[in-house]
Design a protein around this motif. Structure first.
Motif, mmCIF file in Angstrom:
data_model
loop_
_atom_site.group_PDB
_atom_site.id
_atom_site.type_symbol
_atom_site.label_atom_id
_atom_site.label_comp_id
_atom_site.label_asym_id
_atom_site.label_seq_id
_atom_site.Cartn_x
_atom_site.Cartn_y
_atom_site.Cartn_z
ATOM 1 N N PRO A 49 0.822 -1.213 0.000
ATOM 2 C CA PRO A 49 0.000 0.000 0.000
ATOM 3 C C PRO A 49 0.851 1.255 0.000
ATOM 4 C CG PRO A 49 0.029 -0.994 2.169
ATOM 5 C CD PRO A 49 0.739 -1.936 1.254
ATOM 6 N N LYS A 50 0.297 2.309 -0.553
ATOM 7 C CA LYS A 50 0.975 3.601 -0.587
ATOM 8 C C LYS A 50 0.442 4.481 0.546
ATOM 9 C CE LYS A 50 1.652 3.537 -5.600
ATOM 10 N NZ LYS A 50 1.481 2.109 -5.689
ATOM 11 N N SER A 51 1.214 5.457 0.925
ATOM 12 C CA SER A 51 0.778 6.393 1.956
ATOM 13 C C SER A 51 -0.566 6.998 1.571
ATOM 14 C CB SER A 51 1.802 7.511 2.135
ATOM 15 O OG SER A 51 2.990 7.001 2.663
ATOM 16 N N GLY A 52 -1.491 6.960 2.511
ATOM 17 C CA GLY A 52 -2.824 7.501 2.297
ATOM 18 C C GLY A 52 -3.835 6.473 1.854
ATOM 19 N N TRP A 73 -6.275 -5.503 6.042
ATOM 20 C CA TRP A 73 -6.461 -5.852 4.631
ATOM 21 C C TRP A 73 -6.300 -4.612 3.760
ATOM 22 C CZ3 TRP A 73 -7.808 -10.684 2.492
ATOM 23 C CH2 TRP A 73 -7.954 -11.715 3.424
ATOM 24 N N TYR A 74 -5.976 -4.871 2.484
ATOM 25 C CA TYR A 74 -5.698 -3.821 1.502
ATOM 26 C C TYR A 74 -6.510 -4.083 0.243
ATOM 27 C CZ TYR A 74 -2.626 -1.351 -1.884
ATOM 28 O OH TYR A 74 -2.107 -0.551 -2.867
ATOM 29 N N ARG A 75 -6.807 -3.016 -0.481
ATOM 30 C CA ARG A 75 -7.535 -3.092 -1.755
ATOM 31 C C ARG A 75 -8.907 -3.738 -1.590
ATOM 32 N NH1 ARG A 75 -5.447 -1.229 -6.962
ATOM 33 N NH2 ARG A 75 -3.518 -0.275 -6.335
ATOM 34 N N ASP A 76 -9.736 -3.105 -0.775
ATOM 35 C CA ASP A 76 -11.103 -3.591 -0.534
ATOM 36 C C ASP A 76 -11.105 -5.050 -0.097
ATOM 37 O OD1 ASP A 76 -12.302 -1.126 -1.140
ATOM 38 O OD2 ASP A 76 -12.146 -1.572 -3.281
ATOM 39 N N SER A 77 -10.218 -5.358 0.821
ATOM 40 C CA SER A 77 -10.111 -6.698 1.424
ATOM 41 C C SER A 77 -9.698 -7.774 0.428
ATOM 42 C CB SER A 77 -11.416 -7.085 2.131
ATOM 43 O OG SER A 77 -11.704 -6.163 3.152
ATOM 44 N N ARG A 78 -8.936 -7.387 -0.570
ATOM 45 C CA ARG A 78 -8.432 -8.357 -1.547
ATOM 46 C C ARG A 78 -7.129 -9.003 -1.078
ATOM 47 N NH1 ARG A 78 -6.426 -7.070 -7.586
ATOM 48 N NH2 ARG A 78 -5.888 -9.185 -8.135
ATOM 49 N N PHE A 79 -6.295 -8.224 -0.370
ATOM 50 C CA PHE A 79 -4.996 -8.710 0.076
ATOM 51 C C PHE A 79 -4.857 -8.534 1.583
ATOM 52 C CE2 PHE A 79 -4.324 -6.892 -4.201
ATOM 53 C CZ PHE A 79 -3.929 -8.047 -4.875
ATOM 54 N N MET A 80 -4.577 -9.622 2.280
ATOM 55 C CA MET A 80 -4.311 -9.515 3.709
ATOM 56 C C MET A 80 -2.851 -9.136 3.896
ATOM 57 S SD MET A 80 -4.926 -12.213 6.727
ATOM 58 C CE MET A 80 -4.296 -11.890 8.354
ATOM 59 N N ASN A 108 3.189 4.439 5.985
ATOM 60 C CA ASN A 108 4.524 4.045 5.529
ATOM 61 C C ASN A 108 4.390 2.669 4.899
ATOM 62 O OD1 ASN A 108 7.143 3.072 5.235
ATOM 63 N ND2 ASN A 108 7.866 4.022 7.110
ATOM 64 N N SER A 109 4.635 2.570 3.599
ATOM 65 C CA SER A 109 4.425 1.313 2.885
ATOM 66 C C SER A 109 5.530 0.296 3.119
ATOM 67 C CB SER A 109 4.252 1.560 1.387
ATOM 68 O OG SER A 109 5.414 2.133 0.848
ATOM 69 N N GLY A 110 6.538 0.657 3.863
ATOM 70 C CA GLY A 110 7.567 -0.293 4.243
ATOM 71 C C GLY A 110 8.593 -0.543 3.153
ATOM 72 N N ASN A 111 9.462 -1.495 3.446
ATOM 73 C CA ASN A 111 10.567 -1.806 2.537
ATOM 74 C C ASN A 111 10.577 -3.276 2.117
ATOM 75 O OD1 ASN A 111 11.406 -3.158 4.812
ATOM 76 N ND2 ASN A 111 13.090 -1.776 5.279
ATOM 77 N N VAL A 117 5.682 -1.862 7.643
ATOM 78 C CA VAL A 117 4.509 -1.058 7.282
ATOM 79 C C VAL A 117 3.946 -0.401 8.542
ATOM 80 C CG1 VAL A 117 2.131 -1.132 6.411
ATOM 81 C CG2 VAL A 117 3.911 -2.471 5.291
ATOM 82 N N GLU A 118 3.613 0.884 8.430
ATOM 83 C CA GLU A 118 2.972 1.585 9.533
ATOM 84 C C GLU A 118 1.608 2.088 9.078
ATOM 85 O OE1 GLU A 118 6.359 3.522 12.281
ATOM 86 O OE2 GLU A 118 6.025 4.520 10.361
#
Length: 135
Positions: A49-52, A73-80, A108-111, A117-118
């Motif tokens: 994920p990107k910031s925001g 979850w990310y992308r409307d619960s597509r990716f945990m 923070n999308s992490g490395n 990730v924060e």
């Protein structure tokens, strides 16, 4: 905007469309290495994920390891991506179970590494202990 600038921005509430006086806290995501984080996807590339970006918090009270478990979850619960760390999930589980509106965004999308990730959580009734731990 660079991620560090985003997370440290005094206008982060405004940038994310949140009320200025709404309590918030920033915390890491646990367990990134076990789920979809940093995997490759045909449509979006790296699952990072990107910031925001808005994230979803899903309660899992039947989790074998933690009855207060909260998945991220990310992308409307597509990716945990992982979990809210257990030592902090205990403050949020009851609020989520009772239907209170706790909102999460990536700051923070992490490395690509574990714990990198924060996220920032907004909740009008944030537990003082949780708010104090991260602010």
């Amino acid at each position: 905007m660079k991620e560090l600038e985003f997370a440290d921005s005094p206008n982060i509430h405004e940038i994310l469309g949140e009320e200025k006086d709404c309590p918030s806290c920033i915390m890491p995501v646990a367990g990134l290495q076990y789920y979809s984080y940093d995997d490759s996807d045909e449509l979006i590339g790296k699952v990072r994920p990107k910031s925001g970006d808005r994230l979803q918090l899903i309660r899992k009270p039947k989790n074998a390891y933690d009855q207060n478990a909260i998945e991220v979850w990310y992308r409307d619960s597509r990716f945990m991506l992982g979990h809210v760390p257990s030592e902090f999930a205990c403050y949020l589980a009851e609020d989520l179970d009772s239907g209170k509106n706790v909102r999460a965004y990536c700051v923070n999308s992490g490395n690509g590494e574990a714990w990198s990730v924060e996220i920032i959580l907004f909740h009008s009734e944030m537990h003082r202990e949780l708010h104090d731990l991260f602010n």
